[in-house]
Design an enzyme around this catalytic site. Structure first.
Site, mmCIF file in Angstrom:
data_model
loop_
_atom_site.group_PDB
_atom_site.id
_atom_site.type_symbol
_atom_site.label_atom_id
_atom_site.label_comp_id
_atom_site.label_asym_id
_atom_site.label_seq_id
_atom_site.Cartn_x
_atom_site.Cartn_y
_atom_site.Cartn_z
ATOM 1 C CB SER A 135 -17.156 19.419 13.074
ATOM 2 O OG SER A 135 -17.016 18.537 14.348
ATOM 3 C CE LYS A 154 -15.757 15.791 12.775
ATOM 4 N NZ LYS A 154 -14.322 15.908 12.372
ATOM 5 C CE LYS A 165 -15.464 16.681 17.111
ATOM 6 N NZ LYS A 165 -13.849 16.075 16.751
ATOM 7 C CG ASP A 175 -14.093 13.022 14.943
ATOM 8 O OD1 ASP A 175 -13.546 12.223 15.474
ATOM 9 O OD2 ASP A 175 -13.457 14.022 14.691
ATOM 10 C CD GLU A 185 -12.877 12.827 11.783
ATOM 11 O OE1 GLU A 185 -14.013 13.167 11.185
ATOM 12 O OE2 GLU A 185 -11.917 13.615 12.380
ATOM 13 C CG ASP A 192 -8.603 13.784 12.746
ATOM 14 O OD1 ASP A 192 -7.325 14.281 12.611
ATOM 15 O OD2 ASP A 192 -9.212 14.533 13.267
ATOM 16 C CE LYS A 237 -8.499 17.707 12.122
ATOM 17 N NZ LYS A 237 -8.596 17.302 13.704
ATOM 18 N N GLY A 280 -10.544 20.454 10.389
ATOM 19 C CA GLY A 280 -10.362 21.729 11.051
ATOM 20 C C GLY A 280 -9.982 21.614 12.244
#
Ligand code: SMG
Ligand code: MG
Length: 388
Positions: free
Chosen positions: A152, A178, A180, A205, A230, A255, A279, A307
């Site tokens: 990520s 991934k 952000k 995400d 996400e 998430d 998670k 994570g």
């Protein structure tokens, strides 16, 4: 489709009831190798909160993934500590503990605070593993010896800096990148990465940075063949995500909105998402994580392990969880070196050139703790015993 592992096949009980002699929390600060920026914050270190259960002369270790500020969820390091001290630790210290279900049911009557609860469930599973001389992966029935992992990547000061990081992590073997995103750092950035790497597994995400009013804007991500978007919308929303999913070709993944097996079931009924990030901390521990895994496996919904920039202790638990059959997508379980110059476990987590990480096979967590380094970085320890 796989059949979920019957709960009875799982070995979540200690060999004999364990009268816990102590519950401890330990805070230590680890610097990140580079600042991590999301749509909600930028941090350059992690205040790591560890849990330790003591019983039968053995210690079990877990981690509480709460942040210092209530930005990802309402929990913080401070709230977790108070809840453990005043409510959760006394509930576990009151009479011998038998199984994971026993731990979960003692904690369940207290509403909320999943990350604090998870820290205790994790430590319980490490303790059980050490007492039974089995790795956690065996206790929960995970057949996978190695798990597929991605990385990520946070928001960077420039697009060039991000592109360099993408290249670097692909060269290390990571199977999925991934990114952000947030308003102002989304479509153009994804376009740039996609042009440079037309066929990699790529996802984004948003950590709840958009609203349903942004649907037309988010549709601009559809041409980039993303694996998923996400948590684009509200941290506790299911309904708007369902509406958004109807307007997008790209699968949504939830998430923050999935806090337990109940909300996971509702998300599937509402079709709020087509995949789920599990998670252990966010959902309150192994009990709920296993239940969500089983539910999604039966429903044909792929899951993957998220994570929270954990230390090696939390990461070892994530590896055990991700060994379950439903974890078919690469997880946010990166090498220790992606987070810290030195981890608190030995050996550190390493990612092989095929983008996989070995699931520990020794008892419990299956890794040694670097107690000297932990002591060196420890800010505070608080220990609770039965008082009556
Ligand atoms: O542990 O590699 C990791 C971080 C993965 O992006 C990551 N986590 O929303 O999924 C998420 C974020 C939350 C972390 S906030 C510090
Ligand atoms: Mg996320």
């Amino acid at each position: 489709m796989h059949t979920p592992l019957p709960t009875s096949a799982r070995q979540l009980a200690a060999p004999a009831p364990v009268a816990l002699t102590g519950v401890a929390v330990r805070l230590l600060r680890l610097r990140l190798v580079r600042p991590f920026e999301t749509s909600f914050d930028r941090i350059d270190s992690r205040l790591i909160m560890l849990t330790r259960l003591e019983g039968e002369g053995v210690q079990g270790w877990g981690e509480i993934v709460a942040l210092e500020e209530p930005l990802f969820s309402y929990e913080t390091v401070d709230t977790a500590r108070q809840i453990i001290k005043r409510h959760l630790a006394p509930a576990l210290l009151r009479g011998p503990v038998t199984t994971l279900d026993d731990v979960a049911s003692r904690l369940r009557r207290f509403r909320g605070h999943p990350m604090a609860k998870a820290g205790l469930e994790l430590a319980w599973m490490d303790l059980v593993g050490r007492l039974r001389q089995e790795p956690i992966t065996t206790l929960i029935g995970g057949p996978r010896p190695r798990v597929n992992v991605g990385v990520s990547l946070g928001i960077e000061p420039t697009r060039q800096a991000l592109l360099a990081l993408v290249d670097q992590h692909l060269a290390l073997g990571y199977q999925r990148i991934k990114l952000k995103i947030k308003p102002g750092w989304d479509v153009d950035v994804v376009d740039a990465v996609r042009q440079r790497h037309p066929s990699i597994l790529l996802s984004v995400d948003a950590n709840a940075a958009y609203t349903l009013g942004d649907a037309a804007h988010l549709r601009k991500l559809d041409p980039f063949n993303l694996l998923m978007i996400e948590q684009p919308l509200g941290h506790n929303d299911l309904v708007d995500h369902a509406r958004l999913q109807q307007q997008l070709a790209t699968p949504l993944c939830l998430d923050e909105s999935i806090v337990d097996v109940h909300s996971a079931g509702q998300a599937l009924q509402l079709e709020s998402c087509r995949m789920i990030n599990i998670k252990i901390g966010r959902v309150g521990g192994y009990s709920e994580a296993l239940a969500i895994h089983d539910l999604c496996l039966a429903a044909g919904i792929p899951v993957w392990c998220g994570g929270m920039l954990e230390s090696g202790i939390g990461r070892a638990h994530n590896l055990a969880l991700a060994s379950l059959p439903g974890f078919t997508l690469p997880g946010d379980i990166s090498a220790s070196a992606r987070y810290f110059t030195r981890d608190i476990i030995v050996p550190p987590v390493e990612v092989a050139s095929d983008g996989t990480v070995a699931v520990p096979t020794r008892p419990g967590l299956g890794l040694d703790l670097d107690l000297d380094y932990m002591t060196q970085e420890t800010v505070e320890i608080e220990r609770f015993e039965q008082t009556t």
